[in-house]
Design a protein around this motif. Structure first.
Motif, PDB file in Angstrom:
ATOM      1  N   ILE A 178       0.681  -1.292   0.025  1.00 52.50           N
ATOM      2  CA  ILE A 178      -0.091   0.091   0.035  1.00 52.50           C
ATOM      3  C   ILE A 178       1.053   1.274  -0.178  1.00 52.50           C
ATOM      4  CG2 ILE A 178      -1.861   1.341   1.190  1.00 52.50           C
ATOM      5  CD1 ILE A 178      -2.317  -1.523   2.667  1.00 52.50           C
ATOM      6  N   PRO A 179       0.883   1.905  -0.847  1.00 51.68           N
ATOM      7  CA  PRO A 179       1.464   3.460  -0.998  1.00 51.68           C
ATOM      8  C   PRO A 179       0.675   4.417  -0.195  1.00 51.68           C
ATOM      9  CG  PRO A 179       0.302   2.943  -2.809  1.00 51.68           C
ATOM     10  CD  PRO A 179      -0.080   1.977  -2.102  1.00 51.68           C
ATOM     11  N   CYS A 180       1.305   4.910   0.858  1.00 54.92           N
ATOM     12  CA  CYS A 180       0.688   5.865   1.842  1.00 54.92           C
ATOM     13  C   CYS A 180       1.539   7.205   1.344  1.00 54.92           C
ATOM     14  CB  CYS A 180       0.966   5.640   3.160  1.00 54.92           C
ATOM     15  SG  CYS A 180      -0.076   4.505   3.768  1.00 54.92           S
ATOM     16  N   SER A 181       0.950   8.025   0.677  1.00 56.91           N
ATOM     17  CA  SER A 181       1.367   9.200   0.120  1.00 56.91           C
ATOM     18  C   SER A 181       0.626  10.274  -0.039  1.00 56.91           C
ATOM     19  CB  SER A 181       2.019   8.807  -1.647  1.00 56.91           C
ATOM     20  OG  SER A 181       2.554  10.162  -1.910  1.00 56.91           O
ATOM     21  N   ASP A 184       2.448  14.016  -3.378  1.00 55.31           N
ATOM     22  CA  ASP A 184       4.031  13.474  -4.249  1.00 55.31           C
ATOM     23  C   ASP A 184       5.163  13.956  -3.368  1.00 55.31           C
ATOM     24  OD1 ASP A 184       2.594  12.286  -5.885  1.00 55.31           O
ATOM     25  OD2 ASP A 184       2.565  13.877  -7.295  1.00 55.31           O
ATOM     26  N   LEU A 185       4.784  14.310  -1.906  1.00 62.09           N
ATOM     27  CA  LEU A 185       5.918  14.889  -1.115  1.00 62.09           C
ATOM     28  C   LEU A 185       6.831  13.495  -1.020  1.00 62.09           C
ATOM     29  CD1 LEU A 185       4.472  17.432   1.104  1.00 62.09           C
ATOM     30  CD2 LEU A 185       5.812  17.857  -0.950  1.00 62.09           C
ATOM     31  N   ILE A 186       6.350  12.615  -0.257  1.00 61.50           N
ATOM     32  CA  ILE A 186       6.927  11.294   0.221  1.00 61.50           C
ATOM     33  C   ILE A 186       6.005  10.167   0.011  1.00 61.50           C
ATOM     34  CG2 ILE A 186       6.482  11.966   2.622  1.00 61.50           C
ATOM     35  CD1 ILE A 186       9.137  10.461   3.410  1.00 61.50           C
ATOM     36  N   THR A 187       6.511   9.088  -0.282  1.00 61.54           N
ATOM     37  CA  THR A 187       5.885   7.884  -0.190  1.00 61.54           C
ATOM     38  C   THR A 187       6.421   6.668   0.745  1.00 61.54           C
ATOM     39  OG1 THR A 187       4.839   8.385  -2.551  1.00 61.54           O
ATOM     40  CG2 THR A 187       4.356   6.368  -1.692  1.00 61.54           C
ATOM     41  N   PHE A 188       5.592   5.978   1.365  1.00 61.51           N
ATOM     42  CA  PHE A 188       6.062   4.900   2.259  1.00 61.51           C
ATOM     43  C   PHE A 188       4.992   3.713   1.546  1.00 61.51           C
ATOM     44  CE2 PHE A 188       6.533   8.033   5.429  1.00 61.51           C
ATOM     45  CZ  PHE A 188       8.064   8.000   5.808  1.00 61.51           C
ATOM     46  N   TRP A 189       5.767   2.581   1.288  1.00 66.19           N
ATOM     47  CA  TRP A 189       5.059   1.171   0.649  1.00 66.19           C
ATOM     48  C   TRP A 189       4.932   0.395   1.855  1.00 66.19           C
ATOM     49  CZ3 TRP A 189       8.039   4.313  -2.675  1.00 66.19           C
ATOM     50  CH2 TRP A 189       7.244   4.737  -3.824  1.00 66.19           C
ATOM     51  N   ASP A 201      10.211   6.394  -1.038  1.00 65.80           N
ATOM     52  CA  ASP A 201      11.052   6.827  -2.127  1.00 65.80           C
ATOM     53  C   ASP A 201      11.960   8.020  -1.920  1.00 65.80           C
ATOM     54  OD1 ASP A 201       9.267   8.882  -1.281  1.00 65.80           O
ATOM     55  OD2 ASP A 201       8.491   9.533  -3.174  1.00 65.80           O
ATOM     56  N   MET A 202      12.374   8.336  -0.517  1.00 67.82           N
ATOM     57  CA  MET A 202      13.269   9.151  -0.242  1.00 67.82           C
ATOM     58  C   MET A 202      14.510   8.462   0.292  1.00 67.82           C
ATOM     59  SD  MET A 202      11.357  12.450   1.227  1.00 67.82           S
ATOM     60  CE  MET A 202      12.730  13.292   1.335  1.00 67.82           C
ATOM     61  N   ALA A 203      15.586   8.396  -0.130  1.00 65.58           N
ATOM     62  CA  ALA A 203      16.728   7.703   0.061  1.00 65.58           C
ATOM     63  C   ALA A 203      17.117   8.049   1.488  1.00 65.58           C
ATOM     64  CB  ALA A 203      17.787   7.511  -0.776  1.00 65.58           C
ATOM     65  N   ASP A 204      17.224   9.288   1.636  1.00 65.74           N
ATOM     66  CA  ASP A 204      18.022   9.855   3.028  1.00 65.74           C
ATOM     67  C   ASP A 204      16.932   9.954   3.944  1.00 65.74           C
ATOM     68  OD1 ASP A 204      16.106  11.630   1.940  1.00 65.74           O
ATOM     69  OD2 ASP A 204      16.792  13.237   2.652  1.00 65.74           O
ATOM     70  N   THR A 232      11.599   9.126  12.952  1.00 65.57           N
ATOM     71  CA  THR A 232      12.547   8.555  12.003  1.00 65.57           C
ATOM     72  C   THR A 232      11.599   7.874  10.988  1.00 65.57           C
ATOM     73  OG1 THR A 232      12.704   6.401  12.707  1.00 65.57           O
ATOM     74  CG2 THR A 232      14.437   7.888  13.468  1.00 65.57           C
ATOM     75  N   GLY A 233      12.202   7.940   9.533  1.00 66.48           N
ATOM     76  CA  GLY A 233      11.227   7.218   8.551  1.00 66.48           C
ATOM     77  C   GLY A 233      10.797   5.725   8.744  1.00 66.48           C
TER      78      GLY A 233
END
Length: 426
Positions: A178-181, A184-189, A201-204, A232-233
């Motif tokens: 599930i993409p929680c976005s 289009d700022l940041i997406t967690f799957w 989608d944010m490597a940092d 934290t992410g």
């Protein structure tokens, strides 16, 4: 007869007069020029040692030059002031252009990555909805409205519905993540399996990692973000995944009225315990409470409360902790029973501003207002006479309820219907 002038200034005396008048002016100009030149010479003499110490011995160029007695740092500052003053004068006469430096403004994506707090949790968890038994989800477009709706079918495959084109199609297996976005700022799957890996989608912030395991520690850490702590992410994505799997119940903000920020989650093999973690922003203190449940929690936290369902009595209830300061027990209230023939847990959501739940019968769909307990049909989603539902799945979107289903007459074909919230009002 040639007449002589009455008065004539001797040539020598005229030169003396000119010198007396213009001499001081010339001297002043020369003094200024020499003064400026002297400053530059002194600055140069102090600048040379700093720039040439790489190649020449240090003792040959001491910090304070004997010729001027000026410190190298002061000379450097004098050069900067003269340079700035000269540049300003040249700008005024149009020989140079004013230098403009663009302000360092962080991008919205960078800001989102550095401020993962409870305030953004509801935004990112929006596709999951408020119901713990809702399996489908939707993606949010840049306009804030639902872009597409996704739901599993009876065969285990996934299906997507586009409300703009009204097209229903089979989706790839990746849609089970599930993409929680938002915007289009940041997406967690995330997955409905709490042990599955999470990614972003944010490597940092987060690339791909195993989720945090201890939900109690996650909730305790997360509730401290009501203070000065950022998540934290991995913590943020793990909490989303625990919500998708039906354990984490979300955050609730009471910092303005009680200086309290709260997080809720379920524990136990049968999820028979409901837990609350509170953080006092005034005293920076954390407290916990845990209570037994007498029904199945079917919603995340909604205005500090939760909705429950008892499959034996078909009763829908509402619970909350009481009193808020001591958390001695649970306040339980029965709302209403769903009609006979409806035994599965109803799906809870917000149809606009109305908090309600929906459930399917043999061939009709009904909704219950969770404030008044009133039950009404949704004729837009009902089947034609003689047909019956074989499989049903509801998704509460931003402006509409989307219903995926199959019928007894055609159990292998997934179909979809929808109804706007505006038509459910009144």
């Amino acid at each position: 007869m040639h007449r002589q002038p009455i008065f004539q200034l001797p040539a020598a005396k005229g030169n003396i007069y000119m010198k007396k008048v213009f001499g001081p002016i010339v001297n002043a100009v020369l003094s200024i020029i020499l003064g400026i030149a002297a400053v530059y010479v002194i600055s140069f003499l102090n600048m040379v040692p700093n720039s040439m110490q790489v190649d020449l011995p240090h003792y040959m160029y001491p910090k304070v030059m004997p010729v001027s007695g000026t410190d190298a740092h002061d000379a450097e500052k004098a050069r900067e002031r003269l340079s700035n003053k000269l540049h300003k004068k040249l700008v005024e006469v149009g020989l140079e252009e004013e230098e403009t430096k663009e302000p360092d403004v962080p991008t919205p994506k960078a800001e989102a990555g550095s401020t993962l707090t409870w305030r953004g949790y509801q935004t990112f968890a929006k596709p999951l909805g408020y119901s713990l038994v809702q399996e489908g989800y939707f993606t949010v477009g840049v306009d804030g409205e639902a872009d597409k709706y996704y739901s599993p079918g009876p065969d285990g495959g996934w299906y997507s519905y586009d409300p703009k084109s009204k097209e229903l199609s089979e989706a790839s297996a990746e849609t089970s993540s599930i993409p929680c976005s938002y915007e289009d700022l940041i997406t967690f799957w995330i997955s409905r399996d709490p042990s599955a890996s999470v990614s972003s989608d944010m490597a940092d912030i987060l690339t791909e990692s195993a989720p945090a395991e201890d939900l109690k520690e996650l909730a305790t850490y997360g509730v401290k973000t009501f203070g000065n702590q950022d998540m934290t992410g991995l913590t943020f994505a793990s909490l989303l995944q625990y919500q998708a799997s039906g354990y984490f119940l979300g955050f609730y903000d009471e910092t303005r009225s009680e200086n309290q920020g709260r997080a809720f989650y379920l524990s136990g093999e049968d999820r028979q315990y409901i837990n609350r973690v509170s953080y006092n922003t005034l005293h920076a203190e954390t407290s916990r409470a845990s209570k037994d449940l007498h029904g199945e929690v079917i919603s995340t936290v909604m205005d500090g409360s939760f909705y429950t369902f008892d499959p034996d009595t078909r009763m829908i209830g509402k619970i909350s902790f009481w009193p808020d300061d001591k958390m001695e027990g649970l306040s339980e209230k029965n709302i209403a029973s769903i009609p006979d023939g409806y035994t599965v847990p109803p799906v809870v959501g917000k149809a606009g501003k109305m908090v309600c739940c929906v459930f399917a019968g043999n061939s009709d769909i009904q909704r219950m207002d969770l404030v008044s307990g009133e039950v009404r049909d949704i004729p837009e989603l009902a089947l034609a006479s003689g047909a019956g539902f074989a499989y049903t799945s509801f998704v509460f979107g931003t402006d509409r309820l989307v219903f995926f289903y199959t019928t007894n007459q055609d159990p292998g074909t997934v179909k979809v219907s929808e109804v706007l919230y505006s038509s459910l009002e009144g």
